[in-house]
Write an enzyme that holds these catalytic residues in place. Structure first.
Site, short mmCIF file in Angstrom:
data_model
loop_
_atom_site.label_atom_id
_atom_site.label_comp_id
_atom_site.label_asym_id
_atom_site.label_seq_id
_atom_site.Cartn_x
_atom_site.Cartn_y
_atom_site.Cartn_z
CG HIS A 185 -5.87 -0.04 9.10
ND1 HIS A 185 -5.25 0.93 8.32
CD2 HIS A 185 -6.25 0.59 10.25
CE1 HIS A 185 -5.29 2.09 8.97
NE2 HIS A 185 -5.86 1.91 10.14
CG ASN A 186 -4.46 -7.41 5.25
OD1 ASN A 186 -3.91 -8.32 5.84
ND2 ASN A 186 -5.22 -7.60 4.18
CD GLU A 189 -13.04 7.05 -1.64
OE1 GLU A 189 -13.81 6.66 -2.54
OE2 GLU A 189 -13.16 8.15 -1.06
CG ASP A 206 -2.80 -1.15 -4.18
OD1 ASP A 206 -3.61 -1.21 -3.25
OD2 ASP A 206 -3.15 -1.23 -5.38
CB SER A 207 -0.50 -6.65 -3.44
OG SER A 207 -1.19 -6.82 -2.23
CG HIS A 247 2.80 -10.76 -4.86
ND1 HIS A 247 2.55 -11.91 -4.16
CD2 HIS A 247 1.80 -9.90 -4.49
CE1 HIS A 247 1.47 -11.77 -3.43
NE2 HIS A 247 0.99 -10.56 -3.59
NE ARG A 248 2.54 -7.65 0.42
CZ ARG A 248 1.58 -8.55 0.29
NH1 ARG A 248 1.72 -9.75 0.83
NH2 ARG A 248 0.46 -8.26 -0.34
#
Length: 214
Positions: A15-16, A46, A75-76, A197-198
């Site tokens: 959602h970012n 969550e 996840d970063s 990194h991604r």
């Protein structure tokens, strides 16, 4: 057994808006019909994991099962050596419920000052990204990418998002916040790899399980 995703629909489990935009750039050369979890109105699970891998897997599986389509999650975070790896998997939480990363960067800087980390050699950090590709039947593939650097203060640049303006990657004079998207997130078959990194994690994902096996 490793499973490859060659074409068809793919959900970016985020959602970012910043991350969604990055993934759209990285996936531009692939024949995927891309939607985001936000666009599909999927709930945000969550993040109860204690590692990047666990949280990426949790988000990817929630999206895959909720949408019925393969889903890619990230996840970063920023791991600061002088802070024993913090904020790490809690990087977004340091920004508060409004995701105020100007505040998050101030929090990191205040913690570094309290730790006495004022010299560049004492301010080493790593951006870490774990990508998880999940299918509705529960199968997952995971990869990890990292980039090392030094934290600067005050932050510099208004490009990117998150902690980019205070992170200067090793071997460079500019922060991620001063670099254009192509420098950080570039990816193409046989072409240059972006610094982020991604981008590094994405290159590993392509080799392992994304697109045709070449």
């Amino acid at each position: 057994m490793t499973r490859r995703l060659v074409d068809g629909p793919l959900v970016v489990a985020s959602h970012n808006n910043g991350k969604i935009a990055e993934f759209r750039e990285l996936l531009a050369d692939f024949p995927f019909a891309i939607a985001s979890a936000a666009e599909l109105d999927l709930p945000e699970p969550e993040e109860t994991g204690t590692t990047y891998e666990a949280n990426a897997r949790l988000k990817a599986l929630a999206s895959a099962r909720g949408s019925g389509k393969p889903s890619l999650a990230d996840d970063s975070g920023l791991s600061v050596d002088a802070l024993d790896g913090a904020p790490g998997i809690y990087s977004a939480r340091w920004a508060g419920p409004d995701r105020d990363f100007a505040m998050a960067m101030r929090n990191v800087e205040e913690a570094l000052q309290q730790a006495g980390a004022t010299e560049p050699a004492e301010r080493s950090a790593r951006f870490v990204a774990v990508l998880c590709l999940a299918w509705p039947d529960g199968h997952t593939e995971e990869v990890r990418g990292e980039v090392a650097g030094t934290l600067v203060w005050p932050p510099r640049g208004d490009k990117g998002f998150g902690y980019d303006p205070m992170f200067r990657p090793d071997g460079h004079d500019r922060t991620f916040g001063e670099m254009v998207s192509e420098e950080k997130h570039a990816w193409s078959r046989g072409g240059p790899l972006g610094l982020s990194h991604r981008s590094r994690a994405f290159a590993a994902l392509v080799e392992q399980c994304l697109g045709p096996d070449t």
